[in-house]
Design a protein around this motif. Structure first.
Motif, short mmCIF file in Angstrom:
data_model
loop_
_atom_site.label_atom_id
_atom_site.label_comp_id
_atom_site.label_asym_id
_atom_site.label_seq_id
_atom_site.Cartn_x
_atom_site.Cartn_y
_atom_site.Cartn_z
N ALA A 38 0.86 -1.42 0.06
CA ALA A 38 0.06 0.04 0.19
C ALA A 38 0.55 1.67 0.18
N TYR A 39 1.79 1.31 0.53
CA TYR A 39 2.82 2.51 0.75
C TYR A 39 3.22 2.36 -0.64
N TYR A 40 3.76 1.76 -0.84
CA TYR A 40 4.71 1.22 -2.50
C TYR A 40 3.56 1.86 -3.34
N ARG A 41 2.59 1.82 -3.24
CA ARG A 41 1.56 2.39 -4.32
C ARG A 41 1.34 3.63 -4.15
N ARG A 42 1.36 4.34 -2.75
CA ARG A 42 1.00 5.57 -2.36
C ARG A 42 2.13 6.04 -3.30
N ALA A 43 3.67 5.48 -3.00
CA ALA A 43 4.39 6.52 -3.52
C ALA A 43 4.36 6.78 -4.61
N ALA A 44 4.01 5.81 -6.35
CA ALA A 44 4.27 5.77 -6.62
C ALA A 44 2.99 6.34 -7.20
N ALA A 45 2.17 6.61 -6.95
CA ALA A 45 1.23 7.67 -7.22
C ALA A 45 1.85 9.40 -7.36
N ALA A 46 2.77 9.37 -5.60
CA ALA A 46 2.94 10.84 -5.39
C ALA A 46 4.51 11.55 -6.06
N ASP A 47 5.25 10.51 -6.62
CA ASP A 47 5.87 10.47 -7.51
C ASP A 47 5.67 9.90 -8.62
N THR A 48 5.19 10.09 -9.82
CA THR A 48 4.98 9.90 -10.91
C THR A 48 6.41 9.41 -11.80
N ALA A 49 7.06 9.86 -11.54
CA ALA A 49 8.44 10.18 -12.90
C ALA A 49 9.14 9.43 -11.70
N GLN A 50 9.64 8.57 -10.68
CA GLN A 50 9.74 7.60 -10.34
C GLN A 50 9.69 6.25 -10.56
N GLY A 51 10.52 5.01 -10.82
CA GLY A 51 10.35 3.79 -11.28
C GLY A 51 10.50 2.95 -9.68
N GLU A 52 11.03 3.40 -9.20
CA GLU A 52 11.73 2.93 -7.55
C GLU A 52 10.33 2.43 -7.48
N PRO A 53 9.46 2.45 -6.72
CA PRO A 53 7.50 2.20 -6.56
C PRO A 53 7.55 0.78 -6.93
N LEU A 54 8.17 1.47 -8.11
CA LEU A 54 6.87 0.63 -9.72
C LEU A 54 7.73 -1.03 -9.05
N TYR A 55 9.02 -1.08 -9.04
CA TYR A 55 10.39 -2.19 -8.48
C TYR A 55 9.90 -2.89 -7.49
N CYS A 56 9.82 -2.27 -6.44
CA CYS A 56 9.48 -2.96 -4.93
C CYS A 56 7.81 -2.94 -4.93
N ILE A 57 7.38 -2.40 -6.02
CA ILE A 57 5.61 -3.59 -6.07
C ILE A 57 6.31 -4.86 -6.66
N GLY A 58 7.01 -4.36 -6.95
CA GLY A 58 7.66 -5.85 -8.11
C GLY A 58 7.90 -7.45 -6.62
N LEU A 59 9.70 -6.93 -6.20
CA LEU A 59 9.45 -7.21 -5.02
C LEU A 59 8.96 -7.87 -4.64
N VAL A 60 7.63 -7.26 -4.20
CA VAL A 60 6.80 -8.04 -2.58
C VAL A 60 5.53 -8.53 -3.30
N ALA A 61 5.66 -8.45 -4.81
CA ALA A 61 5.15 -9.61 -5.99
C ALA A 61 5.77 -10.91 -5.34
N GLU A 62 6.98 -10.82 -6.18
CA GLU A 62 7.99 -11.64 -5.66
C GLU A 62 8.07 -12.78 -4.07
N GLN A 63 8.04 -12.06 -3.43
CA GLN A 63 8.18 -11.95 -1.91
C GLN A 63 7.11 -13.23 -1.92
N THR A 64 6.09 -12.75 -2.41
CA THR A 64 4.12 -13.88 -2.06
C THR A 64 4.07 -14.46 -3.34
N GLY A 65 5.60 -14.86 -4.11
CA GLY A 65 5.30 -16.01 -4.91
C GLY A 65 4.09 -15.69 -6.32
N ASP A 66 4.02 -14.57 -6.10
CA ASP A 66 2.51 -13.83 -7.35
C ASP A 66 3.78 -13.40 -8.40
N LEU A 67 4.56 -13.99 -9.66
CA LEU A 67 5.25 -13.70 -10.31
C LEU A 67 4.94 -13.60 -11.14
#
Length: 204
Positions: A109-138
């Motif tokens: 939820a925090y990464y999604r909010r960060a992605a919306a707060a600064d739409t020029a940054q790729g880092e939050p989307l990358y971190c969303i990917g890491l969370v998905a990997e952590q939960t096995g949702d490849l």
């Protein structure tokens, strides 16, 4: 990055003007970099005594507590900083990062909010990917890494993680394409070249 001299300069500045918020904030930052966490907490508390809505002070205090292995206290401070400044990108990312390292899916939820707060940054989307990997949702992880690359075409780590997912599926052709792109955006990445070579080997 000469933190010892920087610290002395900020202390001298505070000697001239003890109420100077920026000088004390910078001193607290320097103390965190020097791993003098207890003194950093003292300076942060002094700042908050002046202004209890100073988001940066909560952030620095949280860094110090996390380094001292008080992740519960650090998380409480980061959540406080987000409540004071809901669109603060740094506070949102720091909260997400701490939750992620605790393997808490609330990080998403925090990464999604960060992605919306600064739409020029790729880092939050990358971190969303890491969370998905952590939960096995490849599948969701791959989508997040693609979104990260679409936002920031030079985000090397997103290419590497996406390539790894494709390798895991034995999709050597698509993985090769991703690693080839990675070597173009960063010709110094030995990891990208190594995995590109592995893909070429699998494809004979």
């Amino acid at each position: 990055e000469d933190f010892a001299q920087a610290g002395e300069a900020y202390r001298r500045a505070l000697g001239l003007d003890p109420s100077n918020e920026m000088a004390r904030l910078q001193l607290a930052y320097v103390l965190v970099q020097r791993q003098d966490y207890r003194e950093a907490l003292v300076q942060a508390d002094s700042l908050l005594a002046q202004d209890d809505k100073l988001v940066q002070a909560y952030g620095l205090k949280a860094q110090a507590l996390e380094a001292m292995n008080d992740t519960t206290g650090a998380l409480a401070l980061l959540k406080k900083s987000v409540s004071l400044s809901p669109q603060n990108y740094d506070a949102l990312m720091a909260t997400g990062d701490l939750l992620f390292h605790r393997r808490d899916t609330a990080a998403l939820a925090y990464y999604r909010r960060a992605a919306a707060a600064d739409t020029a940054q790729g880092e939050p989307l990358y971190c969303i990917g890491l969370v998905a990997e952590q939960t096995g949702d490849l599948s969701r992880a791959a989508d997040a890494y693609k979104a990260c690359i679409a936002r920031d075409a030079y985000y090397l780590d997103a290419y590497l993680r996406l390539g790894a997912i494709l390798e895991g599926k034995s999709d050597w052709q698509d993985a090769l394409k991703i690693y080839t792109l990675a070597t173009r955006i960063d010709p110094t990445s030995s990891e990208a070249f190594y995995h590109r070579g592995l893909c070429q080997e699998k494809l004979h």
